[in-house]
Enzyme design. Structure first.
Site, PDB file in Angstrom:
ATOM      1  N   CYS A  46       0.826  -1.157  -0.074  1.00 11.00           N
ATOM      2  CA  CYS A  46       0.028   0.090   0.103  1.00 11.00           C
ATOM      3  C   CYS A  46       0.647   1.403  -0.059  1.00 11.00           C
ATOM      4  O   CYS A  46       1.715   1.454   0.901  1.00 11.00           O
ATOM      5  CB  CYS A  46      -0.756  -0.001   1.136  1.00 11.00           C
ATOM      6  SG  CYS A  46      -1.865   1.495   1.479  1.00 11.00           S
ATOM      7  N   TRP A  67      -7.562  -7.135   5.964  1.00 10.91           N
ATOM      8  CA  TRP A  67      -5.982  -7.600   5.983  1.00 10.91           C
ATOM      9  C   TRP A  67      -5.936  -8.344   7.081  1.00 10.91           C
ATOM     10  O   TRP A  67      -6.390  -8.392   8.079  1.00 10.91           O
ATOM     11  CB  TRP A  67      -5.171  -6.107   6.291  1.00 10.91           C
ATOM     12  CG  TRP A  67      -5.305  -5.013   5.295  1.00 10.91           C
ATOM     13  CD1 TRP A  67      -6.071  -4.016   5.537  1.00 10.91           C
ATOM     14  CD2 TRP A  67      -4.588  -4.871   4.025  1.00 10.91           C
ATOM     15  NE1 TRP A  67      -5.933  -3.213   4.350  1.00 10.91           N
ATOM     16  CE2 TRP A  67      -5.071  -3.780   3.451  1.00 10.91           C
ATOM     17  CE3 TRP A  67      -3.681  -5.901   3.501  1.00 10.91           C
ATOM     18  CZ2 TRP A  67      -4.622  -3.385   2.366  1.00 10.91           C
ATOM     19  CZ3 TRP A  67      -3.382  -5.330   2.152  1.00 10.91           C
ATOM     20  CH2 TRP A  67      -3.618  -4.193   1.534  1.00 10.91           C
ATOM     21  N   VAL A 113      -4.893   0.410   5.973  1.00 13.46           N
ATOM     22  CA  VAL A 113      -3.641   0.774   6.529  1.00 13.46           C
ATOM     23  C   VAL A 113      -3.028   1.914   5.907  1.00 13.46           C
ATOM     24  O   VAL A 113      -3.522   2.276   4.786  1.00 13.46           O
ATOM     25  CB  VAL A 113      -2.869  -0.709   5.914  1.00 13.46           C
ATOM     26  CG1 VAL A 113      -3.308  -1.843   6.845  1.00 13.46           C
ATOM     27  CG2 VAL A 113      -2.814  -1.021   4.656  1.00 13.46           C
ATOM     28  N   VAL A 173     -11.611  -1.404   6.135  1.00  8.80           N
ATOM     29  CA  VAL A 173     -10.506  -1.621   7.156  1.00  8.80           C
ATOM     30  C   VAL A 173      -9.045  -1.050   6.254  1.00  8.80           C
ATOM     31  O   VAL A 173      -8.819  -1.967   5.338  1.00  8.80           O
ATOM     32  CB  VAL A 173     -10.423  -2.911   7.638  1.00  8.80           C
ATOM     33  CG1 VAL A 173      -9.180  -3.289   8.609  1.00  8.80           C
ATOM     34  CG2 VAL A 173     -11.629  -3.230   8.469  1.00  8.80           C
ATOM     35  N   TYR A 195      -5.490   6.271  -9.003  1.00 13.31           N
ATOM     36  CA  TYR A 195      -6.432   5.424  -8.731  1.00 13.31           C
ATOM     37  C   TYR A 195      -7.811   5.979  -9.437  1.00 13.31           C
ATOM     38  O   TYR A 195      -8.862   5.234  -9.902  1.00 13.31           O
ATOM     39  CB  TYR A 195      -6.799   5.717  -7.006  1.00 13.31           C
ATOM     40  CG  TYR A 195      -5.941   4.628  -6.279  1.00 13.31           C
ATOM     41  CD1 TYR A 195      -6.253   3.380  -6.211  1.00 13.31           C
ATOM     42  CD2 TYR A 195      -4.784   5.135  -6.016  1.00 13.31           C
ATOM     43  CE1 TYR A 195      -5.241   2.485  -5.297  1.00 13.31           C
ATOM     44  CE2 TYR A 195      -3.647   4.376  -5.429  1.00 13.31           C
ATOM     45  CZ  TYR A 195      -3.996   3.148  -4.915  1.00 13.31           C
ATOM     46  OH  TYR A 195      -3.153   2.299  -4.225  1.00 13.31           O
TER      47      TYR A 195
END
Length: 344
Positions: free
Chosen positions: A55, A88, A123, A121, A186
């Site tokens: 990421c 994750w 990171v 969720v 993106y």
């Protein structure tokens, strides 16, 4: 931030179509020097930084932590690059559990903070090891706080990644890069309409051209040292040819075809704290295997070739002092070293 569809929502853009829109971080508590405002004081060993090496948003925190020498004060949990519908997961660890938090899925830390939280969720995630609760998933603020609030725990001679006299300029440069490059790839990759894609594509390369012009005569984006702005640009550039060029259709040219950006990227990659955090295996497997809406076969491409990353860049001829009055970080801890074959 999580790259799965869970963390993106559709919204109207100024050109009138439904388009990719990144959701805002929901948990924005800050860990500060005294904790007076947030209730979360900086304490050595109290918090755990959970990342995916795939990421780009998490990679910002990885680089900042290395450059500032926070490895001994802020422990690191690394997730599997492949998610499942439970988020994750810690399948890289023995028994599939994070050895400090004792959880199998990062979602468990989210649930401990807010039961039934409906969002994705993501990171990087900063987790309190005492309560097991998520503290923050605010990827924009986290690295700024590591640079400014965690100073008592920085290594000796750590660089100033967010120098106060340059903060307004860093913020301005970083905002344009975020909008058009970090998030722009993106917007192009997840576009569902031709006009939407072409607008994002144009934004990406317009900004990259501007950045290339800016870097033609200077070694770093702001001032003469590495700053937060360089970290934020690096994490997208290092993924560009491997993922964004093909997978996200940002294919006007590769970064290796822009002499300025390719030299700048190699300069940072060869700087301690940058390239030694990059895992190309995790990057490619995550994007190509998880984004089945874009790549339904989940086939991970064999290329591009990894040669060239360690060739001379000659950027030192532009002057600049990578760490300012500070020094480079030492080698990464043995447990955090990238496996052989996962980087050039």
């Amino acid at each position: 931030m999580d790259d799965s569809s869970e963390d993106v929502t559709d919204g109207n853009t100024e050109y009138g179509r439904k388009a990719f829109k990144r959701s805002r971080s929901h948990f924005t508590d800050r860990v500060t020097a005294d904790g007076a405002a947030s209730g979360w004081p900086v304490e050595p060993g109290r918090y755990r930084l959970v990342v995916s090496r795939a990421c780009p948003w998490a990679s910002r925190a990885l680089i900042s932590r290395r450059l500032l020498g926070l490895e001994g004060a802020l422990s690191l949990g690394v997730t599997d690059p492949i998610q499942d519908d439970r988020s994750w997961r810690f399948t890289l660890d023995p028994d599939g559990r994070d050895p400090v938090l004792g959880i199998r899925f990062l979602s468990e830390a989210y649930d401990a903070r807010e039961t039934g939280y409906p969002g994705g969720v993501s990171v990087p995630a900063l987790v309190d090891t005492v309560s097991g609760k998520l503290v923050s998933n605010d990827f924009q603020q986290l690295t700024l706080d590591l640079a400014t609030e965690w100073t008592a725990l920085h290594r000796d001679d750590a660089p100033d990644l967010y120098p106060e006299p340059l903060r307004a300029q860093i913020d301005e440069v970083a905002e344009g890069i975020y909008r058009d490059v970090n998030n722009g790839v993106y917007r192009a990759g997840f576009a569902t309409a031709q006009e939407e894609y072409e607008q994002a594509y144009a934004d990406v390369f317009r900004r990259l051209d501007l950045v290339s012009e800016r870097l033609a005569g200077r070694r770093y984006l702001v001032g003469d040292t590495i700053t937060e702005a360089d970290i934020r640009l690096f994490t997208t550039l290092v993924r560009f040819d491997a993922v964004y060029h093909g997978h996200f259709k940002c294919n006007r040219n590769k970064l290796t075809e822009d002499p300025v950006l390719w030299a700048y990227l190699r300069d940072l990659y060869q700087t301690p704290g940058f390239g030694d955090t990059v895992d190309f295996d995790h990057i490619k497997r995550h994007y190509y295997a998880v984004h089945t809406g874009i790549n339904p076969t989940s086939i991970v491409p064999a290329g591009p070739a990894m040669d060239g990353w360690r060739t001379p860049h000659h950027r030192e001829q532009l002057g600049g002092r990578p760490f300012g009055d500070g020094t480079p970080p030492g080698p990464p801890p043995a447990a955090e070293r990238i496996p052989e074959g996962h980087r050039p």
